[in-house]
Scaffold this active site. Structure first.
Site, PDB file in Angstrom:
ATOM      1  N   ARG A   1     -11.740  15.694   7.176  1.00 21.74           N
ATOM      2  CA  ARG A   1     -12.540  16.109   6.009  1.00 21.74           C
ATOM      3  C   ARG A   1     -13.946  16.496   6.441  1.00 21.74           C
ATOM      4  O   ARG A   1     -14.531  15.853   7.315  1.00 21.74           O
ATOM      5  CB  ARG A   1     -12.638  14.977   4.987  1.00 21.74           C
ATOM      6  CG  ARG A   1     -11.323  14.545   4.392  1.00 21.74           C
ATOM      7  CD  ARG A   1     -11.574  13.592   3.213  1.00 21.74           C
ATOM      8  NE  ARG A   1     -10.352  12.923   2.827  1.00 21.74           N
ATOM      9  CZ  ARG A   1     -10.156  11.604   2.935  1.00 21.74           C
ATOM     10  NH1 ARG A   1     -11.108  10.806   3.379  1.00 21.74           N
ATOM     11  NH2 ARG A   1      -9.008  11.079   2.569  1.00 21.74           N
TER      12      ARG A   1
ATOM     13  N   HIS B   1     -13.085   3.008  -0.063  1.00 28.02           N
ATOM     14  CA  HIS B   1     -13.118   2.008   1.019  1.00 28.02           C
ATOM     15  C   HIS B   1     -13.781   0.712   0.551  1.00 28.02           C
ATOM     16  O   HIS B   1     -14.270  -0.069   1.365  1.00 28.02           O
ATOM     17  CB  HIS B   1     -13.926   2.515   2.247  1.00 28.02           C
ATOM     18  CG  HIS B   1     -13.269   3.604   3.028  1.00 28.02           C
ATOM     19  ND1 HIS B   1     -13.988   4.595   3.650  1.00 28.02           N
ATOM     20  CD2 HIS B   1     -11.963   3.851   3.298  1.00 28.02           C
ATOM     21  CE1 HIS B   1     -13.148   5.425   4.267  1.00 28.02           C
ATOM     22  NE2 HIS B   1     -11.922   4.991   4.068  1.00 28.02           N
TER      23      HIS B   1
ATOM     24  N   ASN C   1       0.868  -1.181   0.000  1.00 29.15           N
ATOM     25  CA  ASN C   1       0.000   0.000   0.000  1.00 29.15           C
ATOM     26  C   ASN C   1       0.903   1.228   0.000  1.00 29.15           C
ATOM     27  O   ASN C   1       1.394   1.650   1.039  1.00 29.15           O
ATOM     28  CB  ASN C   1      -0.894  -0.041   1.249  1.00 29.15           C
ATOM     29  CG  ASN C   1      -1.842   1.136   1.331  1.00 29.15           C
ATOM     30  OD1 ASN C   1      -1.781   2.062   0.510  1.00 29.15           O
ATOM     31  ND2 ASN C   1      -2.709   1.116   2.314  1.00 29.15           N
TER      32      ASN C   1
ATOM     33  N   GLU D   1      -8.405  -4.988   5.392  1.00 28.64           N
ATOM     34  CA  GLU D   1      -8.253  -4.695   3.960  1.00 28.64           C
ATOM     35  C   GLU D   1      -7.085  -5.460   3.355  1.00 28.64           C
ATOM     36  O   GLU D   1      -7.155  -5.889   2.205  1.00 28.64           O
ATOM     37  CB  GLU D   1      -8.039  -3.184   3.766  1.00 28.64           C
ATOM     38  CG  GLU D   1      -9.301  -2.397   4.058  1.00 28.64           C
ATOM     39  CD  GLU D   1      -9.073  -0.893   4.137  1.00 28.64           C
ATOM     40  OE1 GLU D   1      -8.713  -0.425   5.231  1.00 28.64           O
ATOM     41  OE2 GLU D   1      -9.233  -0.214   3.124  1.00 28.64           O
TER      42      GLU D   1
ATOM     43  N   ARG E   1      -2.688  -2.026  -3.333  1.00 22.71           N
ATOM     44  CA  ARG E   1      -3.863  -1.191  -3.139  1.00 22.71           C
ATOM     45  C   ARG E   1      -3.765   0.007  -4.085  1.00 22.71           C
ATOM     46  O   ARG E   1      -2.760   0.707  -4.104  1.00 22.71           O
ATOM     47  CB  ARG E   1      -3.926  -0.691  -1.705  1.00 22.71           C
ATOM     48  CG  ARG E   1      -5.052   0.295  -1.533  1.00 22.71           C
ATOM     49  CD  ARG E   1      -5.133   0.804  -0.121  1.00 22.71           C
ATOM     50  NE  ARG E   1      -6.261   1.704   0.011  1.00 22.71           N
ATOM     51  CZ  ARG E   1      -6.186   2.940   0.464  1.00 22.71           C
ATOM     52  NH1 ARG E   1      -5.027   3.435   0.851  1.00 22.71           N
ATOM     53  NH2 ARG E   1      -7.266   3.690   0.542  1.00 22.71           N
TER      54      ARG E   1
END
Ligand code: ADP
Length: 402
Positions: A242, A181, A9, A385, A92
């Site tokens: 965010r 996601h 990743n 993940e 990823r």
């Protein structure tokens, strides 16, 4: 020794990696390199199995140097990559656009395609591509597979992914909802269906991935049919830094009254908003502490955060029509009973209730936090993940069937 997959990743200034044995051996190694390309010294943290962490500090000018350091860490601290050779590398990749709707074997054309999608994810896709490039050089003889954060949401119906904006924006500039996601939502939805004792194709779920980034997903029979992030990860829930949903007229208003340009507004909405913008920290643990000391900003931040989640749960219940479970995951979703309780408070008439003891038990694994026999069970499912990327990479490489 079973089939091991290396999961990679690569972010703009960091690389996280895991070597996972998919035949029962679990995590053979996990690690992280940070501060890549930032000038100063970065840290490489590598751990073989359950062994002690192996740490080195050096300057990582780029992803190639980071990978060299990772390979050196494997040599020094193990496991030996000649003996435990990975059979595939799963990467990823944040944005697959409309082009990549499934895990994809990487060749030069796919790597170029990932780079071409950088307009949609200018921070992430170039970094993901840089990671792929150096990893392909280091492991030239095995399959490299791109696993896209957007891919699970390829099943969104047009009614859900279409923004009501001019045709030219939609057709020439690919403006639509993509969602993110996806790997986490997919993994968690599958585990939740198993916990419910239902085939995935029959489970209707609302999955709430609440980490530093946060998104909700309505899953109908194993397929994503609605999700809260949009063209970028900025839309939807309140996140660590965010804003989530916002009147689209706010940026123009700020330009007019405060003279802020688009770039500054975008940066502020991504990095200085959300919980941080409301109460000074993006970590829920800080906010709980501050609220206990009577901090009004922290109280408001929690109110706004949980109110937004509740709004989405109601909306997605309506989208699904029938709901089998609400599922919490990621750092906040897995660990914060207060957020779970406040986000679902008052939804009893929809069949959604928590068992206070179970919710506050401090448990860690997959678990029910609703009472037995609840019309709509509430579950906590820790996300994984990396495992999902490893499984999908192995399948895409044609090595999946054991
Ligand atoms: P990322 O999106 O970076 O993968 P995570 O899923 O690890 O993030 O979530 C990180 C966030 O989880 C932290 O910023 C913090 O707000 C929250 N978190 C972690 N542990 C707890 C806890 N025990 N209680 C409440 N929140 C927590």
């Amino acid at each position: 020794m079973g089939r091991a997959v290396l999961v990679f990743n690569a972010g703009s200034s960091s690389v996280k990696y895991q070597l996972i044995d998919l035949d029962g051996g679990g995590r053979l190694a996990t690690g992280l390199v940070d501060r890549i390309g930032e000038g100063g010294e970065g840290l490489l943290k590598h751990r073989a199995g359950d062994g002690p962490p192996h740490e080195t500090r050096e300057r990582f000018a780029d992803h190639a140097q980071a990978l060299d350091a990772i390979l050196a860490a494997f040599k020094q601290a193990g496991p030996d990559l000649d003996r435990t050779a990975p059979v595939a590398v799963g990467h990823r990749v944040v944005h697959g656009g409309t082009r990549y709707g499934r895990p994809t074997l990487i060749d030069d054309a796919v790597l170029a395609g990932i780079r071409e999608l950088s307009a949609l994810a200018p921070l992430h896709n170039p970094a993901n591509a840089a990671g792929i490039e150096v990893a392909r050089k280091a492991f030239p003889d095995i399959a490299h597979v791109a696993v896209f954060d957007t891919a699970f949401h390829r099943t969104l119906p047009a009614a859900a992914y279409t923004y009501a904006v001019p045709r030219e924006w939609r057709e020439e500039h690919s403006v639509r909802r993509y969602g993110f996601h996806g790997t986490s939502h997919q993994y968690v939805a599958r585990r939740a269906a198993a916990l419910l004792g239902k085939p995935a194709q029959e489970a209707n779920l609302i999955v709430l991935h609440l980490g530093n980034g946060a998104s909700a997903c309505a899953v109908e029979g194993g397929r994503s049919v609605e999700t809260s992030m949009g063209l970028t990860p900025l839309e939807g829930l309140v996140m660590g830094t965010r804003s989530g949903d916002l009147d689209p007229a706010v940026p123009e208003y700020l330009r007019r009254v405060a003279g802020l340009d688009a770039e500054r507004i975008d940066a502020a909405l991504n990095h200085d908003s959300g919980l941080r913008g409301l109460a000074g920290s993006n970590d829920l643990r800080d906010l709980h502490e501050a609220r206990e000391r009577g901090d009004e900003d922290a109280r408001l931040a929690l109110d706004v955060y949980c109110h937004r989640i509740k709004k989405y749960v109601g909306a997605y219940y309506a989208v699904l029509g029938r709901l089998d479970a609400v599922v919490f995951t990621a750092g906040v979703g897995e660990n914060d009973p207060e957020v779970r309780a406040r986000s679902l408070a008052g939804l009893e008439r929809l069949g959604i209730t928590l068992d206070d003891g179970r919710n506050r038990s401090g448990g860690r694994g997959e678990r029910f936090v609703s009472p037995d026999g609840a019309p709509v069970p509430v579950l906590v499912v820790p996300t994984d993940e990396e495992l999902e990327i490893a499984v999908q990479a192995l399948e895409a490489a044609g090595l999946g069937a054991s």
